[in-house]
Design a protein around this motif. Sequence first.
Motif, PDB file in Angstrom:
ATOM      1  N   ALA A  86       0.818  -1.212   0.000  1.00 29.90           N
ATOM      2  CA  ALA A  86       0.000   0.000   0.000  1.00 29.90           C
ATOM      3  C   ALA A  86       0.853   1.264   0.000  1.00 29.90           C
ATOM      4  N   GLY A  87       0.430   2.263  -0.785  1.00 28.82           N
ATOM      5  CA  GLY A  87       1.154   3.530  -0.828  1.00 28.82           C
ATOM      6  C   GLY A  87       0.381   4.583  -1.595  1.00 28.82           C
ATOM      7  N   ILE A  88       0.722   5.840  -1.369  1.00 26.57           N
ATOM      8  CA  ILE A  88       0.108   6.956  -2.090  1.00 26.57           C
ATOM      9  C   ILE A  88       1.207   7.866  -2.616  1.00 26.57           C
ATOM     10  N   MET A  89       0.881   8.612  -3.664  1.00 24.29           N
ATOM     11  CA  MET A  89       1.822   9.558  -4.274  1.00 24.29           C
ATOM     12  C   MET A  89       1.062  10.852  -4.541  1.00 24.29           C
ATOM     13  N   ARG A  90       1.495  11.957  -3.929  1.00 27.42           N
ATOM     14  CA  ARG A  90       0.793  13.218  -4.041  1.00 27.42           C
ATOM     15  C   ARG A  90       1.752  14.334  -4.451  1.00 27.42           C
ATOM     16  N   ILE A  91       1.271  15.222  -5.309  1.00 25.43           N
ATOM     17  CA  ILE A  91       2.029  16.423  -5.669  1.00 25.43           C
ATOM     18  C   ILE A  91       1.980  17.410  -4.515  1.00 25.43           C
ATOM     19  N   GLU A  92       3.115  18.045  -4.220  1.00 26.08           N
ATOM     20  CA  GLU A  92       3.205  19.017  -3.126  1.00 26.08           C
ATOM     21  C   GLU A  92       3.907  20.284  -3.609  1.00 26.08           C
ATOM     22  N   ASP A  93       3.466  21.416  -3.066  1.00 23.24           N
ATOM     23  CA  ASP A  93       4.121  22.693  -3.336  1.00 23.24           C
ATOM     24  C   ASP A  93       4.652  23.239  -2.016  1.00 23.24           C
ATOM     25  N   TRP A  94       5.954  23.080  -1.801  1.00 23.00           N
ATOM     26  CA  TRP A  94       6.555  23.473  -0.530  1.00 23.00           C
ATOM     27  C   TRP A  94       6.819  24.972  -0.445  1.00 23.00           C
ATOM     28  N   THR A  95       6.489  25.737  -1.463  1.00 23.45           N
ATOM     29  CA  THR A  95       6.592  27.190  -1.364  1.00 23.45           C
ATOM     30  C   THR A  95       5.398  27.774  -0.638  1.00 23.45           C
ATOM     31  N   ARG A  96       4.382  26.954  -0.402  1.00 26.22           N
ATOM     32  CA  ARG A  96       3.158  27.400   0.280  1.00 26.22           C
ATOM     33  C   ARG A  96       2.845  26.403   1.389  1.00 26.22           C
ATOM     34  N   PRO A  97       3.226  26.714   2.641  1.00 25.50           N
ATOM     35  CA  PRO A  97       3.085  25.752   3.733  1.00 25.50           C
ATOM     36  C   PRO A  97       1.701  25.147   3.867  1.00 25.50           C
ATOM     37  N   SER A  98       0.666  25.935   3.647  1.00 28.73           N
ATOM     38  CA  SER A  98      -0.682  25.403   3.796  1.00 28.73           C
ATOM     39  C   SER A  98      -1.008  24.385   2.712  1.00 28.73           C
ATOM     40  N   GLY A  99      -0.191  24.328   1.697  1.00 28.31           N
ATOM     41  CA  GLY A  99      -0.478  23.437   0.587  1.00 28.31           C
ATOM     42  C   GLY A  99       0.228  22.104   0.645  1.00 28.31           C
ATOM     43  N   PHE A 100       1.095  21.885   1.671  1.00 30.93           N
ATOM     44  CA  PHE A 100       1.826  20.614   1.648  1.00 30.93           C
ATOM     45  C   PHE A 100       1.878  19.870   2.964  1.00 30.93           C
ATOM     46  N   VAL A 101       1.704  20.538   4.100  1.00 29.93           N
ATOM     47  CA  VAL A 101       1.946  19.869   5.376  1.00 29.93           C
ATOM     48  C   VAL A 101       0.997  18.689   5.583  1.00 29.93           C
ATOM     49  N   SER A 102      -0.294  18.892   5.389  1.00 30.67           N
ATOM     50  CA  SER A 102      -1.234  17.796   5.603  1.00 30.67           C
ATOM     51  C   SER A 102      -1.006  16.658   4.616  1.00 30.67           C
ATOM     52  N   THR A 103      -0.671  17.003   3.381  1.00 26.01           N
ATOM     53  CA  THR A 103      -0.386  15.975   2.381  1.00 26.01           C
ATOM     54  C   THR A 103       0.871  15.197   2.746  1.00 26.01           C
ATOM     55  N   ALA A 104       1.885  15.908   3.206  1.00 26.01           N
ATOM     56  CA  ALA A 104       3.123  15.248   3.610  1.00 26.01           C
ATOM     57  C   ALA A 104       2.883  14.293   4.781  1.00 26.01           C
ATOM     58  N   GLU A 105       2.103  14.722   5.745  1.00 24.01           N
ATOM     59  CA  GLU A 105       1.802  13.870   6.893  1.00 24.01           C
ATOM     60  C   GLU A 105       1.054  12.615   6.465  1.00 24.01           C
ATOM     61  N   GLU A 106       0.092  12.755   5.567  1.00 25.76           N
ATOM     62  CA  GLU A 106      -0.664  11.606   5.071  1.00 25.76           C
ATOM     63  C   GLU A 106       0.256  10.634   4.321  1.00 25.76           C
ATOM     64  N   THR A 107       1.185  11.189   3.555  1.00 24.45           N
ATOM     65  CA  THR A 107       2.114  10.352   2.797  1.00 24.45           C
ATOM     66  C   THR A 107       3.035   9.568   3.725  1.00 24.45           C
ATOM     67  N   VAL A 108       3.549  10.220   4.759  1.00 23.89           N
ATOM     68  CA  VAL A 108       4.411   9.529   5.724  1.00 23.89           C
ATOM     69  C   VAL A 108       3.634   8.428   6.449  1.00 23.89           C
ATOM     70  N   THR A 109       2.400   8.724   6.838  1.00 22.62           N
ATOM     71  CA  THR A 109       1.583   7.732   7.537  1.00 22.62           C
ATOM     72  C   THR A 109       1.347   6.503   6.679  1.00 22.62           C
ATOM     73  N   THR A 110       1.031   6.715   5.407  1.00 23.50           N
ATOM     74  CA  THR A 110       0.718   5.602   4.512  1.00 23.50           C
ATOM     75  C   THR A 110       1.968   4.867   4.061  1.00 23.50           C
ATOM     76  N   ASN A 111       2.972   5.607   3.593  1.00 21.48           N
ATOM     77  CA  ASN A 111       4.113   4.996   2.917  1.00 21.48           C
ATOM     78  C   ASN A 111       5.219   4.514   3.845  1.00 21.48           C
ATOM     79  N   LEU A 112       5.294   5.080   5.034  1.00 17.11           N
ATOM     80  CA  LEU A 112       6.383   4.711   5.951  1.00 17.11           C
ATOM     81  C   LEU A 112       5.862   4.067   7.235  1.00 17.11           C
TER      82      LEU A 112
END
Length: 255
Positions: A86-112
């Motif tokens: 199981a895994g997910i792959m999401r596009i993130e824009d780290w120039t805008r904090p509100s646009g990546f933190v929740s996605t990054a957390e979800e990715t770490v939870t699923t993939n790691l």
Amino acid sequence: MRINGNTIFIPGATSGIGLALAERLHDAGNTVIVGGRRRELLAEIAARHPGIDTVVIDTTDAASIASAASEVIERHPDLNVLVAMAGIMRIEDWTRPSGFVSTAEETVTTNLLGPIRLIGAFIEHLQTREDATIMTVSSGLAFAPLRVTPTYNATKAAIHMLSESLRLQLAHTSVRIVELEPPSVATDLMPGQSESSFAMPLDAFADEVISILRDEPDVTEVQVERVKFLRYGEARGDYAEVVKTLNASDPHAAE
């Protein structure tokens, strides 16, 4: 890993690479249990493939993993292979904090965290089997980064190093660690990826993986030819060119 005679649990195998491998491993003479969140998809798989068992599991939920592990081991005490798919792959824009933190957390939870929890739930049982395997799933992007998916890249790099480390720790047990390293494959992992000209056809990928497992039973890293461009850039000395080529092409150029 031997190619037949196993009892294999593959959580995250209701579609894509996981399902393609589950079908082929079943056809090769293994008992296969497919895990996923959606009961209706699991029912469809069981109906299409008599003999494949199914178990409901959410690999982002520690309690669900623990419950599913107990169910799988109770129903299949001969279980000797875990494929942490199981895994997910999401596009993130780290120039805008509100646009990546929740996605990054979800990715770490699923993939790691998901694979860590899965291995934790099964490792004691697997060590009781005479011949056992844990297959982790990293990516070509563990070795060369795609600009638009930084957290995905990082989790897959972590899976690679986790695999290397566990192989050392488990060297004197009956459990082997095999790491699957896909390139971009035509699945629905990312929007539009199934139609991408850069993606390897799913059937071709799954067939090559099965061939590698059949021909190289002692393999530790399962690498189709197509992923080696990414995997060995640093070793060849052309890493900078690999990264440039990867990021100049389709944004879905690797999984």
